[in-house]
Enzyme design. Structure first.
Site, short mmCIF file in Angstrom:
data_model
loop_
_atom_site.label_atom_id
_atom_site.label_comp_id
_atom_site.label_asym_id
_atom_site.label_seq_id
_atom_site.Cartn_x
_atom_site.Cartn_y
_atom_site.Cartn_z
N LEU A 65 0.90 -1.13 0.02
CA LEU A 65 -0.06 -0.06 -0.10
C LEU A 65 0.75 1.26 -0.13
CD1 LEU A 65 -2.73 -1.29 2.43
CD2 LEU A 65 -3.08 -0.72 -0.02
N TYR A 159 8.16 17.66 11.54
CA TYR A 159 7.35 16.37 11.36
C TYR A 159 7.07 16.04 13.04
CZ TYR A 159 6.09 11.45 10.83
OH TYR A 159 5.48 10.16 10.89
#
Length: 287
Positions: A65, A159
């Protein structure tokens, strides 16, 4: 409930919640298509389920994925095995990963948990029929952060692995809302599920301090860790329960409909905006 004659496709089917969901649905008579990036794990999972459910009907397809190319290659293989999909369980995911990017340049958690499933679900739409249910695995972790639709890949911010996970889980709920808006009139309904804090290898990037931090930020009163068997109950319920007939676009937990998801995670307008962003990204990777 008997699932004989039904076909279920489950991503992340080789461990934890996915494997337990596959076992439960196969036990109910469904043909289960196991999807996972690891071909060896697919074979091991098939053997493990067959040892418990000798009559199980199982197939396997390798799909990563974190790669649109892999998803595009896997979709027709799944369609060949499952000309009709009665349940698509978008179960696979990653959690609290260090900063990284997928093969297409997407931030790892958003790219894998949401965009990978967004792309796969769209490619499998021809296999959906009236009565099909799409079950997206989300989490109470969606409370850790909304998704920044202007910077989904953390290119202009420092982040934060917790906020990035929250954004990805928010996206999973918004995806279910948008799917239900698009497909509900065809009798195809979508749901987002919180399975609880479950002891699986999904938590391999978590320290004990992370667990405590997340439990507090996600408004949990205690750290209650479930087994995969307990954790999979709600997603299996979402796939089969007649209580949900004619309903969709809902957030579920503890085998019940929840109405306390964060407003930003269920807002129909935000769901549409995320759909547009996702469609653009999946058509044109940013690598």
């Amino acid at each position: 409930m008997s699932m004989r004659g039904k076909t279920c496709v489950i991503t992340g089917a080789t461990s934890g919640l996915g494997r337990e969901s596959a076992r439960a649905l196969a036990s109910a008579g469904a043909h289960v298509v196991l999807a996972s990036r690891n071909a060896d794990a697919l074979s091991e999972t098939r053997d493990r389920i067959l040892a418990e459910v000798p009559e199980a009907r199982l197939s396997g397809v390798a799909v990563d994925l974190a790669s649109l190319a892999s998803i595009r290659a896997a979709a027709p293989q799944i369609a060949d095995l499952a000309p009709v999909i009665d349940v698509l369980m978008n179960n696979a995911g990653v959690m609290f990963t260090p900063f990284g990017r997928t093969q297409d340049g997407f931030e790892t958690q958003f790219g894998t948990n949401h965009l990978g499933h967004f792309a796969l679900t769209n490619l499998l739409r021809p296999q959906f029929v009236e009565g099909t249910r799409i079950v997206n695995l989300s989490s109470e972790g969606h409370r850790l952060g909304d998704i920044d639709l202007d910077d989904p890949h953390w290119e202009r911010r420092g982040y934060d692995k917790f906020a990035a996970y929250g954004a990805a889980k928010t996206a999973n709920i918004l995806h279910a809302v948008a799917l239900d808006q698009r497909l509900g009139d065809r009798g195809v309904r979508a749901f987002a599920v919180h399975p609880g804090m479950v002891a699986t290898n999904l938590a391999r990037h978590m320290s004990r301090e992370d667990v405590i931090a997340v439990s507090g930020q996600a408004r949990s009163h205690a750290i209650e860790v479930s087994t995969p068997e307990q954790g999979a109950a709600t997603q299996v319920w979402a796939a089969v329960s007649t209580d949900l007939d004619g309903r969709g676009g809902l957030y579920l937990a503890d085998c019940a409909v929840r109405t306390d998801a964060e407003p930003y995670a269920t807002d129909p307008d935000r769901a549409e905006k995320l759909w547009e962003v996702s469609e653009s990204l999946c058509a044109t990777p940013i690598s």
